[in-house]
Design an enzyme around this catalytic site. Structure first.
Site, PDB file in Angstrom:
ATOM      1  N   HIS A 145       0.866  -1.185   0.135  1.00  0.00           N
ATOM      2  CA  HIS A 145      -0.083  -0.042   0.123  1.00  0.00           C
ATOM      3  C   HIS A 145       0.752   1.183   0.091  1.00  0.00           C
ATOM      4  O   HIS A 145       1.367   1.774   0.967  1.00  0.00           O
ATOM      5  CB  HIS A 145      -0.724   0.110   1.163  1.00  0.00           C
ATOM      6  CG  HIS A 145      -2.001   1.066   1.422  1.00  0.00           C
ATOM      7  ND1 HIS A 145      -3.322   0.876   1.014  1.00  0.00           N
ATOM      8  CD2 HIS A 145      -1.926   2.501   1.137  1.00  0.00           C
ATOM      9  CE1 HIS A 145      -4.001   1.989   1.302  1.00  0.00           C
ATOM     10  NE2 HIS A 145      -3.169   2.839   1.164  1.00  0.00           N
ATOM     11  N   GLU A 162     -11.081   4.988   6.831  1.00  0.00           N
ATOM     12  CA  GLU A 162     -10.111   5.535   7.260  1.00  0.00           C
ATOM     13  C   GLU A 162     -10.395   6.822   8.031  1.00  0.00           C
ATOM     14  O   GLU A 162     -10.464   7.962   7.535  1.00  0.00           O
ATOM     15  CB  GLU A 162      -8.984   5.907   6.222  1.00  0.00           C
ATOM     16  CG  GLU A 162      -7.744   6.350   6.551  1.00  0.00           C
ATOM     17  CD  GLU A 162      -6.705   6.857   5.858  1.00  0.00           C
ATOM     18  OE1 GLU A 162      -7.184   6.853   4.384  1.00  0.00           O
ATOM     19  OE2 GLU A 162      -5.646   7.268   5.955  1.00  0.00           O
ATOM     20  N   HIS A 208      -9.819   1.733   0.134  1.00  0.00           N
ATOM     21  CA  HIS A 208      -9.339   2.802   1.475  1.00  0.00           C
ATOM     22  C   HIS A 208     -10.922   2.525   2.278  1.00  0.00           C
ATOM     23  O   HIS A 208     -12.033   3.183   1.680  1.00  0.00           O
ATOM     24  CB  HIS A 208      -9.291   3.900   0.921  1.00  0.00           C
ATOM     25  CG  HIS A 208      -7.905   4.314   0.598  1.00  0.00           C
ATOM     26  ND1 HIS A 208      -7.310   3.647  -0.580  1.00  0.00           N
ATOM     27  CD2 HIS A 208      -6.763   4.815   1.115  1.00  0.00           C
ATOM     28  CE1 HIS A 208      -6.129   3.890  -0.584  1.00  0.00           C
ATOM     29  NE2 HIS A 208      -5.838   4.759   0.513  1.00  0.00           N
ATOM     30  N   TRP A 249       0.626  14.616   3.415  1.00  0.00           N
ATOM     31  CA  TRP A 249      -0.050  13.916   4.468  1.00  0.00           C
ATOM     32  C   TRP A 249       1.175  13.590   5.150  1.00  0.00           C
ATOM     33  O   TRP A 249       0.958  13.235   6.298  1.00  0.00           O
ATOM     34  CB  TRP A 249      -0.908  12.897   3.825  1.00  0.00           C
ATOM     35  CG  TRP A 249      -1.913  13.211   2.972  1.00  0.00           C
ATOM     36  CD1 TRP A 249      -3.433  13.910   3.768  1.00  0.00           C
ATOM     37  CD2 TRP A 249      -2.217  13.294   1.538  1.00  0.00           C
ATOM     38  NE1 TRP A 249      -4.100  14.160   2.398  1.00  0.00           N
ATOM     39  CE2 TRP A 249      -3.431  13.923   1.404  1.00  0.00           C
ATOM     40  CE3 TRP A 249      -1.401  12.872   0.769  1.00  0.00           C
ATOM     41  CZ2 TRP A 249      -3.970  14.023   0.115  1.00  0.00           C
ATOM     42  CZ3 TRP A 249      -1.738  13.116  -0.772  1.00  0.00           C
ATOM     43  CH2 TRP A 249      -3.041  13.717  -0.812  1.00  0.00           C
ATOM     44  N   ASP A 301       2.075   3.769   2.602  1.00  0.00           N
ATOM     45  CA  ASP A 301       1.269   4.657   2.397  1.00  0.00           C
ATOM     46  C   ASP A 301       1.703   5.748   1.672  1.00  0.00           C
ATOM     47  O   ASP A 301       1.313   6.248   0.863  1.00  0.00           O
ATOM     48  CB  ASP A 301       0.255   5.108   3.628  1.00  0.00           C
ATOM     49  CG  ASP A 301      -1.031   5.515   3.162  1.00  0.00           C
ATOM     50  OD1 ASP A 301      -1.478   5.435   2.134  1.00  0.00           O
ATOM     51  OD2 ASP A 301      -1.649   6.062   4.334  1.00  0.00           O
ATOM     52  N   HIS A 336       1.069   5.329  -2.134  1.00  0.00           N
ATOM     53  CA  HIS A 336       0.702   6.215  -3.556  1.00  0.00           C
ATOM     54  C   HIS A 336       1.674   6.940  -3.931  1.00  0.00           C
ATOM     55  O   HIS A 336       2.288   7.850  -3.427  1.00  0.00           O
ATOM     56  CB  HIS A 336      -0.462   7.205  -2.538  1.00  0.00           C
ATOM     57  CG  HIS A 336      -1.396   6.659  -1.775  1.00  0.00           C
ATOM     58  ND1 HIS A 336      -2.822   6.800  -2.228  1.00  0.00           N
ATOM     59  CD2 HIS A 336      -1.639   6.099  -0.618  1.00  0.00           C
ATOM     60  CE1 HIS A 336      -3.528   6.338  -1.258  1.00  0.00           C
ATOM     61  NE2 HIS A 336      -2.934   5.720  -0.394  1.00  0.00           N
ATOM     62  N   GLN A 375      -9.647   9.216  -5.152  1.00  0.00           N
ATOM     63  CA  GLN A 375      -9.446   9.865  -4.129  1.00  0.00           C
ATOM     64  C   GLN A 375     -10.605  10.664  -3.517  1.00  0.00           C
ATOM     65  O   GLN A 375     -10.836  10.908  -2.223  1.00  0.00           O
ATOM     66  CB  GLN A 375      -8.278  10.918  -4.349  1.00  0.00           C
ATOM     67  CG  GLN A 375      -7.794  11.880  -3.223  1.00  0.00           C
ATOM     68  CD  GLN A 375      -6.645  11.371  -2.339  1.00  0.00           C
ATOM     69  OE1 GLN A 375      -5.583  10.973  -2.777  1.00  0.00           O
ATOM     70  NE2 GLN A 375      -7.336  11.201  -0.930  1.00  0.00           N
TER      71      GLN A 375
HETATM   72 FE   FE2 Z   1      -3.803   4.996   1.663  1.00  0.00          FE
END
Ligand code: FE2
Length: 425
Positions: free
Chosen positions: A55, A211, A208, A313, A307, A57, A150
């Protein structure tokens, strides 16, 4: 005659070091006295199958600070910043950043990567870039691409059409983000849409899911029901699932049992979720990750994802699953003797199962995709976030690390230290 002989490898569940032979890119049983074209002396160090990143991005990596830094560190400021950065996205921009992080991952022992790719873009710029990269690196690393909406499927203009186009363009896995949709109903419909699309095309699913710290976010049960209805057991992954941390125990008990029944894989992302969750709490602040120990105890397959790498983020990271495992050791209270070994499984065999990798492992006949750690045990590997001395793909060394040498002056004499426990101190 072997192509490669790894001498004295310490492997999972086996105390005594053993030899691992490689012929024609596969692991073979070593016959007594058998010679080898090349020998690698593990000298009692840990050897595992190649690491698997389930996982990440990749389309957002290395964008931290562009156009501005996230001052609060919150998810919502991150989304706002990404909304600005995404306007200047080009195929070449994505490819350059991804190539750099793939090199980092390779150096860390990762040969298999599942990347979510934002498809809330009429041009599908990021996905086009990643499809080209997947082809470009196919001889070195295997990439699985998730069509990841997203901003939602039902809540984004033409979201369903974009998801279908993403699959046609070559996405391997279908994603969704139900807790981010505008309503509960949209969230349910987005899960059903994504899973039906995957079932029709024979693809896997990675959503996802939940979350958020909102204990009312309960889309995982929809994923379970759809998995059973569509007969997709073993092909579906739920990522993040942080709301589970806040569910009441009676609900969580039922959910965990049904997760096992539906054979869902779960990905926990300790790096991002340790900093993004609990942001609306006053003290005490919840940890806000999924129920890792409870899931493992119930026999659910759980693996660790990275991630983000240096994005709006999460500004930190260098693409190392072992660092993520080290954080989970603390944040998930997984410091029990067997639990530390499980952490290594969660970045290798468990993640391989979630991705559906075949011929993966240390048994004869498996592909010789291996990592040699500069540590004698799983515990030392996690403790030291130990360098990967060698990364082997199909029997060839594809990455090497020369560990740092540390010297101290002790009693007026310079001497080396290596952070390992020795008989004499
Ligand atoms: Fe994610």
């Amino acid at each position: 005659m072997l192509d490669l002989l790894i001498r004295g490898a310490r492997t999972r569940g086996v105390e005594a070091p053993r030899d691992i032979g490689v012929r024609a890119g596969r692991i073979v049983q070593v016959q007594p006295g058998e010679g080898a074209a090349r020998t690698l002396d593990a000298a009692g160090r840990l050897v595992t199958p190649a690491l698997v990143e389930p996982h990440i991005h990749l389309d957002a990596v290395l964008t931290v600070g562009q156009p501005r830094y996230n001052l609060t560190g919150s998810l919502f400021e991150g989304i706002a910043i990404w909304g600005e950065r995404v306007k200047s996205l080009t195929v070449e921009d994505v490819k350059q950043r991804v190539r750099q992080v793939l090199r980092w991952q390779l150096a860390n022992g990762v040969l298999f990567v599942r990347s979510h790719v934002d498809v809330c873009d009429p041009e599908l710029t990021a996905l086009r870039a990643l499809v080209e990269i997947r082809q470009e690196v196919a001889g070195q690393m295997a990439l699985q691409l998730v069509a990841f909406p997203q901003q939602g499927i039902l809540s984004f203009p033409d979201g369903e059409a974009l998801m279908r186009r993403a699959v046609e363009l070559g996405a391997d896995v279908v994603g969704a983000i139900p807790h981010f949709e505008l309503s509960r109903e949209y969230g349910e419909r987005s899960v059903k849409f994504a899973m039906t699309l995957a079932a029709e095309r024979g693809l896997r699913v990675d959503i996802h899911c939940d979350e958020t710290d909102d204990e009312q976010s309960r889309f995982l049960e929809v994923m379970i029901a759809e998995t059973i209805r569509l007969g997709m057991q073993g092909r579906v992954t739920a990522s993040h699932t942080t709301a589970m941390h806040s569910y009441n125990n009676a609900y969580a008990y039922r959910l965990v049992n049904n997760l096992r029944r539906a054979e869902l894989h779960l990905v926990t992302n300790p790096l991002d979720n340790s900093v993004l969750q609990g942001r609306f709490d006053s003290y005490p602040i919840r940890r806000g990750h999924t129920r890792v120990k409870q899931l493992l105890a119930a026999g659910v397959n759980v693996c660790i994802g990275h991630d983000s790498v240096m994005d709006p983020w999460y500004p930190l990271g260098y693409g190392d699953p072992l660092q993520a495992a080290s954080v989970l050791a603390h944040y998930g209270q997984m410091t029990g003797y067997e639990e530390i070994k499980t952490l290594i499984d969660m970045i290798s065999v468990n993640a391989a199962r979630a991705l559906g990798l075949e011929e993966y492992g240390l048994e004869p006949g498996c592909r010789a995709d291996l990592v040699l750690f500069d540590a004698p045990s799983e515990m030392d590997a996690v403790r030291l976030v130990a360098p990967r001395l060698a990364v082997i793909r199909g029997g060839e060394i594809v990455a090497r690390t020369e560990p740092a040498r540390h010297m101290v002056v002790w009693d007026g004499r310079e001497e080396p230290v290596d952070f390992l426990r020795h008989a004499q101190g």
